[in-house]
Design a protein around this motif. Structure first.
Motif, PDB file in Angstrom:
ATOM      1  N   GLU A 169     -70.460  45.307   8.606  1.00 59.63           N
ATOM      2  CA  GLU A 169     -68.837  46.112   7.695  1.00 59.63           C
ATOM      3  C   GLU A 169     -68.088  46.358   9.484  1.00 59.63           C
ATOM      4  O   GLU A 169     -66.769  46.126   9.672  1.00 59.63           O
ATOM      5  CB  GLU A 169     -69.639  47.114   7.301  1.00 59.63           C
ATOM      6  CG  GLU A 169     -70.364  46.871   5.823  1.00 59.63           C
ATOM      7  CD  GLU A 169     -70.794  47.964   5.805  1.00 59.63           C
ATOM      8  OE1 GLU A 169     -70.512  49.598   5.764  1.00 59.63           O
ATOM      9  OE2 GLU A 169     -71.139  48.047   4.249  1.00 59.63           O
ATOM     10  N   ARG A 170     -68.863  46.645  10.188  1.00 60.63           N
ATOM     11  CA  ARG A 170     -68.079  47.254  11.429  1.00 60.63           C
ATOM     12  C   ARG A 170     -67.722  45.843  12.384  1.00 60.63           C
ATOM     13  O   ARG A 170     -66.620  45.920  12.478  1.00 60.63           O
ATOM     14  CB  ARG A 170     -69.332  48.005  12.628  1.00 60.63           C
ATOM     15  CG  ARG A 170     -69.241  49.313  11.959  1.00 60.63           C
ATOM     16  CD  ARG A 170     -70.395  50.203  13.172  1.00 60.63           C
ATOM     17  NE  ARG A 170     -71.242  50.124  13.544  1.00 60.63           N
ATOM     18  CZ  ARG A 170     -73.428  49.930  13.460  1.00 60.63           C
ATOM     19  NH1 ARG A 170     -73.424  50.618  12.738  1.00 60.63           N
ATOM     20  NH2 ARG A 170     -73.611  49.031  13.689  1.00 60.63           N
ATOM     21  N   GLY A 174     -63.613  45.183  12.873  1.00 62.34           N
ATOM     22  CA  GLY A 174     -62.709  45.591  13.766  1.00 62.34           C
ATOM     23  C   GLY A 174     -61.923  44.879  14.168  1.00 62.34           C
ATOM     24  O   GLY A 174     -61.457  44.906  14.991  1.00 62.34           O
ATOM     25  N   LYS A 175     -62.266  43.334  13.547  1.00 60.39           N
ATOM     26  CA  LYS A 175     -61.646  42.105  13.849  1.00 60.39           C
ATOM     27  C   LYS A 175     -60.345  42.363  12.940  1.00 60.39           C
ATOM     28  O   LYS A 175     -59.342  41.654  13.440  1.00 60.39           O
ATOM     29  CB  LYS A 175     -62.549  41.207  13.164  1.00 60.39           C
ATOM     30  CG  LYS A 175     -63.610  40.258  14.085  1.00 60.39           C
ATOM     31  CD  LYS A 175     -63.254  40.465  15.189  1.00 60.39           C
ATOM     32  CE  LYS A 175     -64.154  38.725  16.025  1.00 60.39           C
ATOM     33  NZ  LYS A 175     -64.530  38.734  17.329  1.00 60.39           N
ATOM     34  N   LEU A 225     -71.942  43.592   0.401  1.00 59.32           N
ATOM     35  CA  LEU A 225     -70.863  43.253   1.580  1.00 59.32           C
ATOM     36  C   LEU A 225     -69.693  42.683   1.204  1.00 59.32           C
ATOM     37  O   LEU A 225     -68.913  42.845   2.070  1.00 59.32           O
ATOM     38  CB  LEU A 225     -72.092  42.469   2.720  1.00 59.32           C
ATOM     39  CG  LEU A 225     -71.007  41.855   4.037  1.00 59.32           C
ATOM     40  CD1 LEU A 225     -70.622  43.536   4.465  1.00 59.32           C
ATOM     41  CD2 LEU A 225     -71.881  41.801   4.121  1.00 59.32           C
ATOM     42  N   GLU A 226     -69.497  42.400   0.296  1.00 57.25           N
ATOM     43  CA  GLU A 226     -68.525  41.325  -0.385  1.00 57.25           C
ATOM     44  C   GLU A 226     -67.466  42.230  -0.791  1.00 57.25           C
ATOM     45  O   GLU A 226     -66.219  42.363  -0.455  1.00 57.25           O
ATOM     46  CB  GLU A 226     -68.749  39.600  -1.005  1.00 57.25           C
ATOM     47  CG  GLU A 226     -69.505  38.550  -0.162  1.00 57.25           C
ATOM     48  CD  GLU A 226     -68.728  37.561  -0.774  1.00 57.25           C
ATOM     49  OE1 GLU A 226     -68.036  36.648  -1.493  1.00 57.25           O
ATOM     50  OE2 GLU A 226     -71.146  37.164  -1.461  1.00 57.25           O
ATOM     51  N   VAL A 227     -68.135  42.795  -1.356  1.00 55.21           N
ATOM     52  CA  VAL A 227     -67.626  44.352  -2.536  1.00 55.21           C
ATOM     53  C   VAL A 227     -66.474  44.694  -1.227  1.00 55.21           C
ATOM     54  O   VAL A 227     -65.655  45.127  -1.757  1.00 55.21           O
ATOM     55  CB  VAL A 227     -68.221  44.550  -3.406  1.00 55.21           C
ATOM     56  CG1 VAL A 227     -67.464  45.787  -4.048  1.00 55.21           C
ATOM     57  CG2 VAL A 227     -68.830  43.514  -4.541  1.00 55.21           C
ATOM     58  N   THR A 228     -67.474  45.153  -0.568  1.00 57.52           N
ATOM     59  CA  THR A 228     -66.804  45.778   0.384  1.00 57.52           C
ATOM     60  C   THR A 228     -66.073  45.834   1.174  1.00 57.52           C
ATOM     61  O   THR A 228     -65.084  46.256   1.986  1.00 57.52           O
ATOM     62  CB  THR A 228     -68.653  47.227   1.328  1.00 57.52           C
ATOM     63  OG1 THR A 228     -69.184  47.197   0.975  1.00 57.52           O
ATOM     64  CG2 THR A 228     -67.233  47.953   2.529  1.00 57.52           C
ATOM     65  N   MET A 229     -66.125  44.163   2.304  1.00 50.55           N
ATOM     66  CA  MET A 229     -65.308  43.757   3.170  1.00 50.55           C
ATOM     67  C   MET A 229     -63.289  43.685   2.185  1.00 50.55           C
ATOM     68  O   MET A 229     -62.918  43.494   2.624  1.00 50.55           O
ATOM     69  CB  MET A 229     -65.354  42.708   3.388  1.00 50.55           C
ATOM     70  CG  MET A 229     -66.252  42.682   4.043  1.00 50.55           C
ATOM     71  SD  MET A 229     -66.684  40.817   4.658  1.00 50.55           S
ATOM     72  CE  MET A 229     -68.031  40.319   3.949  1.00 50.55           C
ATOM     73  N   ASP A 230     -63.700  43.511   0.451  1.00 50.47           N
ATOM     74  CA  ASP A 230     -62.150  43.548   0.027  1.00 50.47           C
ATOM     75  C   ASP A 230     -61.596  44.585  -0.192  1.00 50.47           C
ATOM     76  O   ASP A 230     -60.678  44.979  -0.353  1.00 50.47           O
ATOM     77  CB  ASP A 230     -63.402  42.699  -1.343  1.00 50.47           C
ATOM     78  CG  ASP A 230     -63.525  41.586  -1.257  1.00 50.47           C
ATOM     79  OD1 ASP A 230     -62.770  40.594  -1.143  1.00 50.47           O
ATOM     80  OD2 ASP A 230     -63.980  40.668  -2.254  1.00 50.47           O
ATOM     81  N   GLU A 231     -62.743  45.977  -0.669  1.00 49.26           N
ATOM     82  CA  GLU A 231     -62.058  47.227  -0.486  1.00 49.26           C
ATOM     83  C   GLU A 231     -61.343  47.543   0.835  1.00 49.26           C
ATOM     84  O   GLU A 231     -60.843  48.227   0.549  1.00 49.26           O
ATOM     85  CB  GLU A 231     -63.171  48.232  -0.525  1.00 49.26           C
ATOM     86  CG  GLU A 231     -63.707  47.802  -2.224  1.00 49.26           C
ATOM     87  CD  GLU A 231     -65.316  48.502  -2.758  1.00 49.26           C
ATOM     88  OE1 GLU A 231     -65.588  49.274  -1.591  1.00 49.26           O
ATOM     89  OE2 GLU A 231     -65.852  48.574  -3.876  1.00 49.26           O
TER      90      GLU A 231
END
Length: 246
Positions: A169-170, A174-175, A225-231
């Protein structure tokens, strides 16, 4: 090498890594302590001008039997131990010796000892001490011991998965923050999101593999993790729109 020959002849694969610890090494000015010095020393031994042929034969036999042969150059424990061989206190050991001992143990435990499967759970060498400390005494049968060990291994796996997800997630956040301003259109930002998302998932998979976490055990965490990145991406979009309106 007799045992090695017999072991290899009865199996289809080589034995695990062979680590030769050269104790009380006194030539640190030429070959430094630790793994790096040991690697250099092996190159030195491989030179035909530096051995009598018998050493080369021994090395060749070892390499034929083991996946890899490594040398670790260990310093003396300290001057105090040469005077009094009954010393057992850590404070009496030389700091250099303690540092190299830590380096030796960490790599042997984390890299060189292959994990084992126990009741469909992966048992890593680093888990052995935790298992020994955590399990209770006074078991009445083997099933109770097995149940407790499996429970501990599952907890360790979940802890590692949690940390891997947080690192991922970090990494994504960051990217995204670093490259966000380079893209002004929604379509280009969506492409950036897809690129970083795939990159992060690749990192997640690689980290899981390094921690010997099977894909089937990481499926749920990977999906979250995929859901978190979308959010995270949507939050960045909303935040940008709010700034524009202001």
């Amino acid at each position: 090498m007799r045992y090695v020959d017999e072991a290899v002849s009865t199996t289809d694969c080589k034995l695990q890594d062979l680590v030769i610890v050269y104790r009380d090494w006194t030539y640190a000015s030429r070959f430094e302590y630790g793994w790096k010095g040991g690697e250099t020393y092996m190159v030195y031994l491989d030179s035909s001008s530096n051995n009598d042929g018998q050493m080369q034969k021994l090395l060749d036999e070892a390499r034929n039997a083991f996946r890899a042969v490594k040398v670790f150059l260990m310093p003396k424990p300290g001057e105090a131990t040469t005077v009094d061989t009954t010393i057992t206190a850590i404070k009496d050991l030389d700091a250099t010796f303690m540092k190299q001992l830590q380096s030796l143990v960490e790599r042997v435990v984390d890299e060189l000892i292959s994990p084992r499967t126990f009741e469909n759970e992966v048992l890593q060498s680093r888990d052995v001490l935790d298992v020994m400390l955590d399990i209770d005494e006074g078991y009445s049968n083997e099933e109770e011991v097995t149940s407790d060990v499996v429970k501990i291994l599952k907890e360790k796996k979940e802890e590692r998965l949690f940390l891997i997800v947080k690192v991922a997630e970090r990494f994504y956040k960051g990217k995204l923050q670093k490259r966000w301003k380079r893209f002004s259109r929604d379509t280009s930002r969506q492409m950036l999101h897809s690129e970083l998302k795939n990159l992060t998932l690749e990192k997640f998979d690689a980290d899981c593999k390094e921690e010997f976490i099977l894909a089937r055990d990481a499926t749920t965490s990977r999906g979250k993790l995929e859901v978190t990145m979308d959010e995270m991406f949507q939050q960045s979009i909303n935040s940008h729109k709010s700034c524009v309106l202001m």
